[in-house]
Design a protein around this motif. Structure first.
Motif, PDB file in Angstrom:
ATOM      1  N   ALA A 181     -25.601  17.050  -7.600  1.00  0.00           N
ATOM      2  CA  ALA A 181     -25.013  16.274  -6.512  1.00  0.00           C
ATOM      3  C   ALA A 181     -26.047  16.019  -5.415  1.00  0.00           C
ATOM      4  O   ALA A 181     -26.112  14.921  -4.848  1.00  0.00           O
ATOM      5  N   GLN A 217      -9.655  21.148  -2.486  1.00  0.00           N
ATOM      6  CA  GLN A 217     -10.079  22.536  -2.315  1.00  0.00           C
ATOM      7  C   GLN A 217      -8.926  23.507  -2.572  1.00  0.00           C
ATOM      8  O   GLN A 217      -9.038  24.413  -3.419  1.00  0.00           O
ATOM      9  N   HIS A 248     -24.140  21.810  -7.843  1.00  0.00           N
ATOM     10  CA  HIS A 248     -24.671  21.514  -6.503  1.00  0.00           C
ATOM     11  C   HIS A 248     -25.980  20.733  -6.596  1.00  0.00           C
ATOM     12  O   HIS A 248     -26.196  19.752  -5.870  1.00  0.00           O
ATOM     13  N   ALA A 275     -10.377  16.034   0.508  1.00  0.00           N
ATOM     14  CA  ALA A 275     -11.207  17.213   0.268  1.00  0.00           C
ATOM     15  C   ALA A 275     -10.403  18.501   0.399  1.00  0.00           C
ATOM     16  O   ALA A 275     -10.517  19.414  -0.435  1.00  0.00           O
ATOM     17  N   LEU A 310     -18.263  20.768  -3.226  1.00  0.00           N
ATOM     18  CA  LEU A 310     -17.248  20.948  -4.265  1.00  0.00           C
ATOM     19  C   LEU A 310     -17.802  20.791  -5.668  1.00  0.00           C
ATOM     20  O   LEU A 310     -17.136  21.152  -6.643  1.00  0.00           O
ATOM     21  N   ALA A 311     -19.026  20.260  -5.771  1.00  0.00           N
ATOM     22  CA  ALA A 311     -19.618  20.029  -7.096  1.00  0.00           C
ATOM     23  C   ALA A 311     -20.004  21.325  -7.787  1.00  0.00           C
ATOM     24  O   ALA A 311     -20.327  21.305  -8.981  1.00  0.00           O
ATOM     25  N   TRP A 370     -18.662  12.649   3.799  1.00  0.00           N
ATOM     26  CA  TRP A 370     -17.953  12.737   2.520  1.00  0.00           C
ATOM     27  C   TRP A 370     -18.888  13.125   1.383  1.00  0.00           C
ATOM     28  O   TRP A 370     -18.470  13.791   0.429  1.00  0.00           O
ATOM     29  N   ARG A 371     -20.175  12.736   1.516  1.00  0.00           N
ATOM     30  CA  ARG A 371     -21.138  13.128   0.472  1.00  0.00           C
ATOM     31  C   ARG A 371     -21.416  14.630   0.532  1.00  0.00           C
ATOM     32  O   ARG A 371     -21.593  15.280  -0.505  1.00  0.00           O
ATOM     33  N   LYS A 372     -21.470  15.190   1.721  1.00  0.00           N
ATOM     34  CA  LYS A 372     -21.657  16.635   1.832  1.00  0.00           C
ATOM     35  C   LYS A 372     -20.487  17.376   1.192  1.00  0.00           C
ATOM     36  O   LYS A 372     -20.669  18.415   0.534  1.00  0.00           O
ATOM     37  N   LEU A 373     -19.283  16.834   1.352  1.00  0.00           N
ATOM     38  CA  LEU A 373     -18.121  17.458   0.712  1.00  0.00           C
ATOM     39  C   LEU A 373     -18.253  17.440  -0.798  1.00  0.00           C
ATOM     40  O   LEU A 373     -17.912  18.421  -1.483  1.00  0.00           O
ATOM     41  N   VAL A 374     -18.761  16.334  -1.334  1.00  0.00           N
ATOM     42  CA  VAL A 374     -18.963  16.252  -2.790  1.00  0.00           C
ATOM     43  C   VAL A 374     -19.969  17.310  -3.236  1.00  0.00           C
ATOM     44  O   VAL A 374     -19.781  17.977  -4.272  1.00  0.00           O
ATOM     45  N   ALA A 417     -10.977  11.008   3.716  1.00  0.00           N
ATOM     46  CA  ALA A 417     -11.880  11.913   2.993  1.00  0.00           C
ATOM     47  C   ALA A 417     -11.569  13.368   3.318  1.00  0.00           C
ATOM     48  O   ALA A 417     -11.611  14.242   2.433  1.00  0.00           O
TER      49      ALA A 417
END
Length: 902
Positions: free
Chosen positions: A320, A537, A317, A533, A358-359, A351-355, A529
């Motif tokens: 990222a 997930q 997290h 995601a 998931l990071a 989409w960056r928040k999703l990364v 995206a």
């Protein structure tokens, strides 16, 4: 209301001895004792309020009596009445509002008619908590001829040591009692007369000055900046020591806004920075607390594994967040709960928040699978442990439940698009958490559920505001360092005040402004995206489940559903690594026989010790060596007993003694050729336990097959029928309801005291219980059919039942006990009980339990009548039956207590 500059407050400098008296109860005092060292260590400036107005002078806060707040006049009415009754007349009124501490001060100054003292009737309203805390205080002050002050009050002062002030505290005293006590104290030192109101005002200022100087000297007060900071560009703003937003002045356009206090608080929050050293200290201390708390509950090795797994997860997290420009990113551990990474970014693409979300779990799952591959290739048990723990923790984190990462993915992709969807998702989350708590009885789940439930209403309101603003004109882009523009903040603050409680503090409102601005600017990701995601997930989650199943299948024991972390037993059994030093038969089988069980460091040590003892024994003791374990049969009255125990305790790992009063337990495990063989062995073992006192079964490892084989069908029948349970919910429910009705009738008869009704309901209840027992046997017999031994089935039907009634006596129960003993003896004959004349009777089991999983069989807490005889016979028999990996270990029956004395 006059609002000049106030001193900034540095709570870190207040001594603990001064803040403890302000705690309302014992709970708050204990909490302060725990938190205060942490606040001092991390240099956290916590919100506090002071007894006095924290300003250089009191003059600017004087107001006419007509301007004094009506609510405070009412709150001080009782003190005002008492003051006037005792001859005190009002001189001045003060009121002030300190924004940085969210505190309002209201003071009425009185002068006594005899010019001996002034009285201060005060109310302090602290709005950091909801509802606001209101403290009412009374203080009387006189000056002695030397210039010192004598103060008597219903509460203690802020500082325990103020030069020149002698303080007396009478908590909860009435005005009359305080006045009487104060006159006595002041008269002891003499006093300066207060001939007119100006002298009273001077004395009040003098008291304030002494408190002020003491606070300045200790660093609790910090001198205000000579000039206010004008915030035109947030990225270039500078702040006074401590970052208190009470001294921040905004651009003129926003200074006049009704939301100015919220905007000041926002500026303070956004400019607060953590240094690298502070971040490292936070991480190190939180890890230490996590380890300490976990060690108190779990095994230390498990805690250390958790630290490593959580660190890798949160590091994903963190990296990222850094990649996408998050500000003020920090990692910390939460004792007994987990770890977290926090950071601030108000304009990050969906989409960056999703990364970011998931990071954390994805690298963790990848690490777990890598550990699993390493465990399979290298056959390392500890790698299996790491693999399972890593995959389980990260897979759970992907569940679509807030505040887990999986829940945040769902919120970002789906529920953030509509406030009602957000509401439904949060309600479902609370429901799932509470259901899991009821199933698992884990209080952490309950706390999370309560926390989420409390936040449902404000979250729904915030979602409505954010989505409404998102649908309108685009808000200004963020300033440097991801700061919220004041124009956008002013608009959002207005909406916040419309939907959230009016008592909300400026700091809390500013935090909501940040959250709403972030939701507005970070629009949900697009269709592609979102789809990717969700696929990642749920794909990672189900892949993790497959990995967990694989670990349980190929772990150290390789059996489905078993605890792979279970440690193997201490000693592998090898019949070749065995030695016997027999004794005279008379010496071995005497009634006073004891058995020493000696666990050595290795087989070589046990062989050396056995050879030495055999020379000393001269036939008086029998010795049997099973690898590193030595079993010694010895006459309990022999003089060798004490000397041998002393010798063995000094050189062996463990020495246990089995006597007629103390038993030594053993664990045994083995691997069958297939699962049916393992299940059959566990089922067969269930008939080996004693059926009654001194009543043991002939074991299958008995050297004379004729004593065991004829009874195999009878034992199988006993295991099937005696252990039969009917998996029929309807039948069980009807049976439970019938017994409940009969019991209720019997209790009602007892309450009425009707002897005839009591007798008849007792008969009905006893008859039902006998029928139930018979029904269970009949159902078992019907299910298993002709394969059962009819004699054993009939014996089980004939088992005596104790019939309880109001007239039952000790003699009745004693007679039932004798009848049950006779029934046990008869059943024992059917099942092949050991006979007194059997020379191998000592090979029987006196206790233990058995279970199987896959091809593995465990025999736990086994108690053998004669370990030297029975243990090697059991181990040899398992090998002859085709079982592999036979292992065993002795267990201390008293868990380390000293039982080796004479």
């Amino acid at each position: 209301m006059v609002e000049p500059q106030f001193y900034q407050l540095n709570s870190r400098m207040i001594p603990l001895r001064d803040i403890l008296p302000g705690a309302a109860n014992l709970y708050q005092r204990c909490l302060l004792l725990v938190l205060w060292p942490l606040w001092k260590f991390f240099r956290v400036n916590t919100p506090i309020t002071t007894e006095a107005i924290n300003a250089p002078e009191l003059g600017p806060f004087r107001v006419p009596a007509s301007d004094f707040a009506p609510a405070r006049q009412e709150g001080l009415a009782e003190l005002d009445e008492a003051a006037r009754r005792l001859g005190y007349e009002p001189v001045a009124w003060y009121q002030a509002h300190d924004r940085q501490t969210a505190t309002e001060f209201y003071v009425v100054l009185y002068r006594s008619a005899d010019a001996r003292a002034i009285a201060l009737a005060k109310q302090r309203v602290w709005k950091y908590i909801h509802p606001p805390r209101v403290d009412t205080e009374l203080a009387l002050v006189s000056r002695d001829p030397s210039g010192g002050l004598v103060r008597s009050g219903t509460t203690g002062p802020d500082l325990s040591r103020v030069l020149g002030v002698t303080t007396h505290v009478m908590r909860g005293a009435t005005f009359e009692d305080l006045d009487t006590a104060h006159r006595s104290k002041a008269s002891a030192t003499g006093y300066d007369r207060l001939d007119h109101d100006d002298r009273a005002l001077e004395l009040h200022e003098a008291l304030h000055a002494m408190d002020r100087d003491a606070n300045l000297a200790q660093g609790i007060y910090t001198e205000p900046d000579p000039g206010l900071v004008i915030v035109e560009d947030l990225s270039a703003a500078s702040y006074t020591t401590g970052g208190a937003y009470g001294t921040v002045a905004l651009p003129a356009a926003f200074e006049a806004s009704d939301n100015a206090p919220i905007l000041r608080a926002l500026v303070h929050l956004e400019q607060k920075k953590w240094s690298l050293s502070s971040l490292l200290i936070l991480l190190a201390v939180s890890v230490g607390l996590f380890v300490a708390g976990g060690w108190a509950v779990w095994d230390l090795s498990l805690v250390l594994m958790l630290v490593g797994i959580l660190f890798v997860h949160e590091l994903g997290h963190l990296l990222a967040m850094k990649l996408f420009g998050y500000q003020n990113v920090k990692m910390f551990f939460i004792p007994l709960m987990g770890a977290a990474v926090s950071g601030r970014a108000v304009d990050v693409a969906g989409w960056r928040k999703l990364v970011v979300y998931l990071a954390g779990p994805l690298p963790g799952i990848a690490l777990g699978l890598a550990a699993l591959a390493g465990a399979v290739l290298n056959e390392q048990d500890w790698l299996y442990q790491i693999a399972l723990l890593t995959i389980v923790l990260n897979a759970l984190n992907l569940l679509p439940i807030l505040p887990l990462d999986g829940g945040r993915v769902i919120d970002t992709t789906l529920t953030s698009r509509h406030p009602m969807a957000d509401l439904i998702f949060r309600v479902l989350t609370v429901f799932v958490l509470l259901v899991l708590f009821l199933i698992l009885q884990d209080k952490i789940l309950l706390f999370l559920g309560i926390f989420m439930a409390i936040g449902i209403a404000p979250s729904y309101k915030i979602a409505k505001v954010a989505i409404g603003l998102r649908q309108g004109p685009r808000l200004p882009d963020p300033e440097a360092d991801q700061c919220v523009p004041l124009a956008a903040a002013d608009l959002i603050a207005t909406r916040v005040k419309e939907v959230l409680p009016k008592s909300l503090s400026a700091k809390a409102a500013a935090q909501y402004v940040q959250m709403i601005y972030e939701r507005v600017m970070s629009k949900p990701p697009g269709l592609l995206a979102t789809t990717l995601a969700l696929l990642v997930q749920f794909g990672a989650f189900f892949g993790s489940v497959a990995g967990i199943i694989l670990i349980l299948a190929v772990g150290p024991y390789g059996y489905w559903g078993q605890d792979y972390i279970e440690e193997p037993l201490a000693h592998a059994y090898d019949p070749q690594d065995r030695g016997d030093w027999p004794a005279d038969t008379a010496a071995v089988h005497r009634d006073s026989l004891i058995t020493l069980v000696v666990a050595c460091a290795d087989a070589d040590q046990s062989e050396r010790i056995a050879g030495r003892l055999a020379q000393q024994a001269a036939g008086e003791a029998g010795l049997l060596r099973l690898g590193p374990v030595l079993l010694i049969d010895l006459d309990g009255a022999s003089p060798l007993r004490a000397s041998w125990i002393d010798q063995l305790e000094s050189e062996a790992e463990m020495v246990l003694v089995q006597t007629s009063d103390v038993t030594v337990r053993f664990n045994v495990s083995a691997v069958a050729g297939d699962e049916p063989q393992a299940e059959a062995l566990a089922q067969s073992f269930s008939t080996l336990l004693p059926l009654g006192q001194n009543h043991t079964m002939v074991p299958p490892w008995h050297p004379d097959p004729s004593r065991f084989e004829p009874f195999e069908d009878a034992r199988r029948t006993y295991a099937l029928v005696a252990g039969f349970t009917l998996d029929d919910p309807v039948y069980d429910e009807e049976r439970a309801e019938r017994e409940q009705r009969l019991s209720a009738k019997h209790q009602a008869a007892i309450k009425r005291g009707d002897p005839e009704l009591i007798r008849s309901t007792e008969e009905d209840l006893n008859q039902y219980r006998a029928e139930r027992y018979g029904d269970e046997i009949d159902l078992a017999a019907a299910q298993f059919g002709d394969s059962l031994d009819p004699a054993v089935v009939q014996a089980l039907r004939d088992r005596p039942q104790y019939v309880w009634n109001e007239q039952a006596t000790d003699a009745n129960y004693e007679a039932f006990g004798k009848q049950l003993d006779q029934w046990h003896i008869g059943l024992g004959r059917l099942l092949g009980a050991s006979s007194v004349d059997d020379p191998y009777r000592g090979a029987s089991l006196l206790g233990g339990y058995f279970y199987s999983g896959g091809e593995q069989v465990w025999m736990r807490d086994l108690v053998l009548d004669h370990p030297t005889l029975g243990l090697p016979m059991m181990l040899d028999w398992l090998i002859k039956q085709g079982y592999g990996e036979v292992r065993f270990e002795p267990i201390d029956p008293l868990q380390g207590t000293d039982f080796l004395g004479e």
